[in-house]
Design an enzyme around this catalytic site. Structure first.
Site, PDB file in Angstrom:
ATOM      1  N   GLY A   1       0.825  -1.203   0.000  1.00  0.00           N
ATOM      2  CA  GLY A   1       0.000   0.000   0.000  1.00  0.00           C
ATOM      3  C   GLY A   1       0.855   1.247   0.000  1.00  0.00           C
TER       4      GLY A   1
ATOM      5  N   GLY B   1       4.336   8.053   1.922  1.00  0.00           N
ATOM      6  CA  GLY B   1       5.041   6.804   2.159  1.00  0.00           C
ATOM      7  C   GLY B   1       4.485   5.629   1.392  1.00  0.00           C
TER       8      GLY B   1
ATOM      9  CB  VAL C   1       2.907   0.200   3.696  1.00  0.00           C
ATOM     10  CG1 VAL C   1       2.988  -0.936   4.716  1.00  0.00           C
ATOM     11  CG2 VAL C   1       2.645   1.521   4.393  1.00  0.00           C
TER      12      VAL C   1
ATOM     13  CG  ASP D   1      -4.677  10.645   8.340  1.00  0.00           C
ATOM     14  OD1 ASP D   1      -5.762  11.183   8.026  1.00  0.00           O
ATOM     15  OD2 ASP D   1      -3.993   9.966   7.549  1.00  0.00           O
TER      16      ASP D   1
END
Length: 163
Positions: free
Chosen positions: A41, A46, A48, A158
């Site tokens: 993902g 970023g 992952v 978030d």
């Protein structure tokens, strides 16, 4: 606080879930004691990856800063602060961060425990709204984790079903 980090949406809400065409250069690479297995993902800042410790088979999630933001001190500091906060809070519903490092190209990364499962938004998309009997235990666990974070002076910036 999440099952795992399949996405990391940025302020614009962009959630790129599919890897770019072609081979991802980190897949197959060794980062410290972990081998990068696949991309799982990503978001605005970023990407992952699923990683594994080859000798014992321990799976981890590895969050790597995108090249576009890797040189911005604020993003590096935010990633480090995330790792430090998680380890300061130490709550059963918050993933454990077990490492922090830097790639040869200067991008930083954190290594976290990998939790199998799906995000809350994926669960809702697949099965529809949760019943109160399903939602209440989840909300209680989320509230407990947030309470532990707040008690240590941290605020989640978030909070959403995909996280």
């Amino acid at each position: 606080m999440a099952e795992r980090e399949p996405s990391e949406a940025g302020p614009e809400g962009a959630e790129p879930q599919t890897p770019p065409r072609g081979r991802d250069s980190l897949v197959g690479q060794q980062l410290g004691e972990f081998r990068v297995v696949e991309r799982s993902g990503g978001g605005a800042t970023g990407i992952v990856y699923l990683g594994v410790q080859p000798l014992i088979g321990k799976q981890v999630a590895i969050k790597v800063l995108r090249q576009e933001v890797a040189g911005e001190r604020a993003h590096v500091q935010r990633l480090l602060a995330e790792a430090q906060a998680v380890n300061a809070i130490r709550h059963r519903a918050i993933v454990d961060v077990i490492g922090f490092g830097e790639l040869d190209d200067g991008r930083n990364y954190i290594v976290m425990e990998h939790l199998a499962g799906c995000s809350l938004d994926a669960l809702i998309a697949n099965q529809g709204p949760l019943t109160p009997a399903e939602a209440i235990p989840l909300l209680a666990e989320i509230a407990s984790a947030l309470g532990a974070a707040h008690a240590k002076g941290f605020v989640h910036r978030d909070l959403k079903p995909s996280n």
